[in-house]
Write a protein that holds these residues in place. Sequence first.
Motif, PDB file in Angstrom:
ATOM      1  N   SER A  66       0.827  -1.210   0.000  1.00  0.00           N
ATOM      2  CA  SER A  66       0.000   0.000   0.000  1.00  0.00           C
ATOM      3  C   SER A  66       0.864   1.264   0.000  1.00  0.00           C
ATOM      4  O   SER A  66       0.587   2.223  -0.732  1.00  0.00           O
ATOM      5  N   HIS A  67       1.910   1.277   0.805  1.00  0.00           N
ATOM      6  CA  HIS A  67       2.774   2.455   0.895  1.00  0.00           C
ATOM      7  C   HIS A  67       3.448   2.737  -0.446  1.00  0.00           C
ATOM      8  O   HIS A  67       3.529   3.895  -0.891  1.00  0.00           O
ATOM      9  N   ALA A  68       3.915   1.685  -1.106  1.00  0.00           N
ATOM     10  CA  ALA A  68       4.556   1.864  -2.416  1.00  0.00           C
ATOM     11  C   ALA A  68       3.567   2.420  -3.433  1.00  0.00           C
ATOM     12  O   ALA A  68       3.919   3.286  -4.247  1.00  0.00           O
ATOM     13  N   ARG A  69       2.320   1.932  -3.392  1.00  0.00           N
ATOM     14  CA  ARG A  69       1.307   2.453  -4.320  1.00  0.00           C
ATOM     15  C   ARG A  69       1.055   3.933  -4.084  1.00  0.00           C
ATOM     16  O   ARG A  69       0.914   4.715  -5.035  1.00  0.00           O
ATOM     17  N   MET A  70       0.970   4.327  -2.816  1.00  0.00           N
ATOM     18  CA  MET A  70       0.665   5.727  -2.509  1.00  0.00           C
ATOM     19  C   MET A  70       1.808   6.654  -2.911  1.00  0.00           C
ATOM     20  O   MET A  70       1.583   7.807  -3.303  1.00  0.00           O
TER      21      MET A  70
END
Length: 470
Positions: free
Chosen positions: A283-287
């Motif tokens: 999720s962090h990488a996507r954001m």
Amino acid sequence: MGCYQAEDVTFRPLAHFPPDIWGEHFVTFTPEDNMKMEIYAKEIEPLKEDLRKKLFIMNDSVDLGRKLSFIDAVERLGVSYHFESEIEDMLNKIFKEFAANNFDIDYDLYNTACQFRIFRQHGHKMPCDVFNKFTNSDGKFKESLRNDIKAIVSLYEAAHLRVYGEPILDEAFAFATDVLQSSAPYSELARHALKQVLHFGIQRVESRLFISFYEEDETRHETLLKLAKIDFNRVQLLYRKELSQVLRWWHVLDFKTKLPYARQRSVECHFWSIAMYYEPQHSHARMLLVKVLLVISILDDTYDAYGTFEELELLTEAFERWDLNAMEQFPKEYMKLVFQFVYNIYNGFAKEMTELGKPYAAKFAKDREEQARGHVASGVECYMKDYNMSREEVVQIFNKMVEDAWKELNEEFLIKSRPGDDDLPKAVLKRVLNLARVVDALYKVIDGYTYSAKLIKGDIISTYTQPIPL
């Protein structure tokens, strides 16, 4: 207030991009949605344990073909990230068994091609001569195979994992393509294979489709199917939660008003980030990625579809200096907005990466996303002019370049006997592969990022807002 000024009569290469098609569609994420996501997460745990036990038992008792078929189903249903170590262990053992038998396994074309594809996807260089038994003395595939469309689709998919120096797979690709094109008028299976190759597809889109296929499969595993459905719905809610945060942040920036020349594609950028990092734990990488993609989009439109040469020279110099004081020399308000936006995104990126122990990441990203440039002709147009060729001739040449590039990428994934210091980790290569996939899916027909309503609107809707009935 927008950046346009009434007295500004400067000629600008405006592209008149289509407007955003989503509006407020994905902005809301309710406490009920959050609760649903937590319920799904709890329901998944016992299903995962049941399947983990099955994978462990299968290691010792089930025949190799059934093991590989089960692994293929787990991966195509989009839940393999729950069982990565178990799958890798099984595949390593199965590959050694196949190798011990000189890969002389008595399987039909469908199963041989499926197994070839699975091993190649995981970096095992299964030899291409396993297809020799399906050819005549002249090296051509037997005409009798044409009637088995399911097997031909399997061969077609396998052929997309080929590397340089494998003429039998080049022949397999040509043969399968010819059969599928002839069968397309009456075969949905053939039409879908030609429309979207599995190896080139966006994982979440392909998983959504495969779940509906698997549901009709008489050999389906009910626990696996149930896990796939619940997990898809859980991850779908997570994506919507992320997207609602992105949209609220984007609306505060109000670039729709302040930079009206630029494409408004925050939804498409998040969809792109899903294609790169579909697993929920990223999720962090996507954001982070969605913000980088929006930076690239704004810069691309500024350099290609609005700024004058003189303005862009100043903007480029400011980026090279990376100093907010450089904004004082900007004659236009839009330049300040663009520079401030890029500066803030990358400084925030640097802060986050430093806190995660990766201070080099932001500098690498800034040094590389995209070289400043003026409005230029497309590669096809330049090639046509330089070599005095027709568009059709150049497109053929470019398609061959793409085909060769995929062979090179496939080669990179194959496990080396002695990996060198410069070899990229498989986790990094996987993201490179996913980037190639999203580019293929979004640009092979038209510019699907700009004209998303014409190409990927349905995929976006199914990925974010259509849960699977349980």
